[in-house]
Design an enzyme around this catalytic site. Structure first.
Site, short mmCIF file in Angstrom:
data_model
loop_
_atom_site.label_atom_id
_atom_site.label_comp_id
_atom_site.label_asym_id
_atom_site.label_seq_id
_atom_site.Cartn_x
_atom_site.Cartn_y
_atom_site.Cartn_z
N ARG A 166 0.68 -1.17 -0.01
CA ARG A 166 -0.20 0.17 -0.12
C ARG A 166 0.97 1.26 -0.04
NH1 ARG A 166 -2.00 -3.65 -1.13
NH2 ARG A 166 -3.93 -4.66 -0.43
N SER A 250 -10.77 0.76 4.09
CA SER A 250 -10.23 0.70 5.28
C SER A 250 -9.38 1.92 5.73
CB SER A 250 -9.23 -0.46 4.92
OG SER A 250 -9.57 -1.89 4.67
N GLU A 370 -4.70 4.85 6.33
CA GLU A 370 -4.56 4.64 5.00
C GLU A 370 -4.91 5.56 3.91
OE1 GLU A 370 -6.00 1.03 2.03
OE2 GLU A 370 -4.94 0.42 3.70
#
Length: 378
Positions: A166, A250, A370
């Site tokens: 990520r 998320s 995130e």
């Protein structure tokens, strides 16, 4: 210049927070996008590029700069690098899920497990999006980008983007700036031509999510349909009738920790090795070789742990919310923070900080957000 009346960012982001910025431009072509970026960079004013708005958490105060909406679209077939491979160049503003649907309809494998992820193709490499064992890095060839420092348009191979879990050199992580300030104009992928028939599915994580045995065979269309169903059950497919989808997906990353730290966590906490264990290569110059080969040094891989499990086992269950707050944890997925009805950014930030504190107190680990945070602090 394609300037428009500024629209509140609460209407353009999936978490539904943010006031109207000082200025807003719509870039519907590659040329308009380049012109807009070069203009704001020349002026030296604050700027923000907005794609699908699915990975942004915007504060309550107006953004004092220019927001550029990337509305470019289009898919182009390039010469194939090898038999059985289809090479596609996709414009940055193209819907990611529309691109996935395009590949599935044409029997092209490599991204079907990422069906239903909101946002644009240009945003996908920035955080190396992934789901069920598939990641953009597995099919990405290169990106075309424009660099803020030089103003130059460059083709950058995937290997030079620092793609990890990520992350990439282009991502704006909370509390830091990107290693490289640039905006993606187009993205090129290599996909396998597998056709419409049934085939075995590689990847244990994807098979487990879809309830498939190792020898089961299914079509790409079947994979896409069942991934969309699975994501919908978790509130991860946008739906105006479902407040659980008013989120940034998320909110916290699954934590990547050292193997030694992972052993301090309860055995029940789901854990996955980030990379296969590998012995470090040993090179001894011939003129120095005396016949002795030292034992190989074995390095443990880092471990990815389930942040959702950590949240729930720190006492914060699905659906948790403070009294009178309009922000809450999704009723379907403990990693998603949701806007339950015109919540402001501070209400969501308050909830995020509380979750971070609980997990740190229970397990000694600080969860990292995130989404990209704009004008808001945790």
């Amino acid at each position: 210049m394609p300037e428009i009346t500024p629209i509140p960012l609460a209407q353009l982001t999936t978490l539904r927070t943010g006031a109207a910025p000082a200025r807003m431009w719509d870039a519907e072509t590659r040329e308009e996008l380049i012109d807009a970026l070069q203009h704001v960079w020349a002026e030296g004013e604050p700027w923000l590029v907005l794609g699908g708005g699915s990975n942004l958490f915007v504060g309550d105060e107006p953004f004092e700069g220019t927001v550029i909406r990337v509305l470019t679209s289009g898919i182009e077939t390039l010469p194939a690098p090898a038999p059985g491979i289809r090479r596609l160049r996709v414009q940055a503003g193209h819907s990611w899920d529309d691109f996935v649907a395009y590949t599935v309809e044409r029997g092209l494998a490599g991204v079907a497990a990422m069906s239903g992820i909101p946002g644009t193709v240009g945003a996908a490499p920035v955080q190396n999006i992934g789901a069920y064992g598939q990641e953009v890095v597995q099919t990405l060839v290169e990106v075309e980008l424009i660099d803020e420092r030089t103003g130059e348009i460059q083709i950058v191979p995937a290997a030079e983007l620092g793609l990890g879990f990520r992350t990439s050199v282009l991502k704006h992580h909370y509390g830091s700036v990107p290693d490289r300030s640039a905006v993606i104009l187009s993205v090129t992928f290599d996909l396998a031509e597998v056709g419409p028939g049934e085939r075995r599915i590689r990847g244990e994580q994807l098979r487990a999510a879809l309830g498939l045995a190792e020898d089961d065979t299914v079509t790409l269309g079947w994979v896409r349909e069942h991934v969309l169903t699975t994501r919908a059950r978790k509130g991860m497919v946008l739906d105006d009738e479902d407040p659980d989808t008013f989120s940034a997906g998320s909110f916290f990353q699954n934590a990547v920790v050292s193997a030694s730290f992972a052993r301090t966590l309860p055995e029940e906490c789901p854990q996955w090795p980030v990379h296969p264990d590998k012995d470090e290569a040993l090179v001894i110059p011939l003129e120095q070789f005396d016949g002795y080969i030292p034992p190989a040094r074995h390095a443990e891989s880092d471990v990815k742990v389930s942040s959702a499990w950590l949240i729930e086992h720190s006492g914060i269950g699905k659906g948790f919310r403070f009294p009178r707050s309009r922000a809450g944890v999704s009723t379907k997925h403990a990693l998603a923070l949701t806007n339950r009805g015109e919540a402001n950014a501070e209400e969501i930030a308050e909830l995020a900080r509380f979750i971070q504190g609980r997990v740190q107190s229970e397990f000694g680990l600080i969860l990292q957000p995130e989404p990209v945070l704009v004008g808001v602090e945790l």
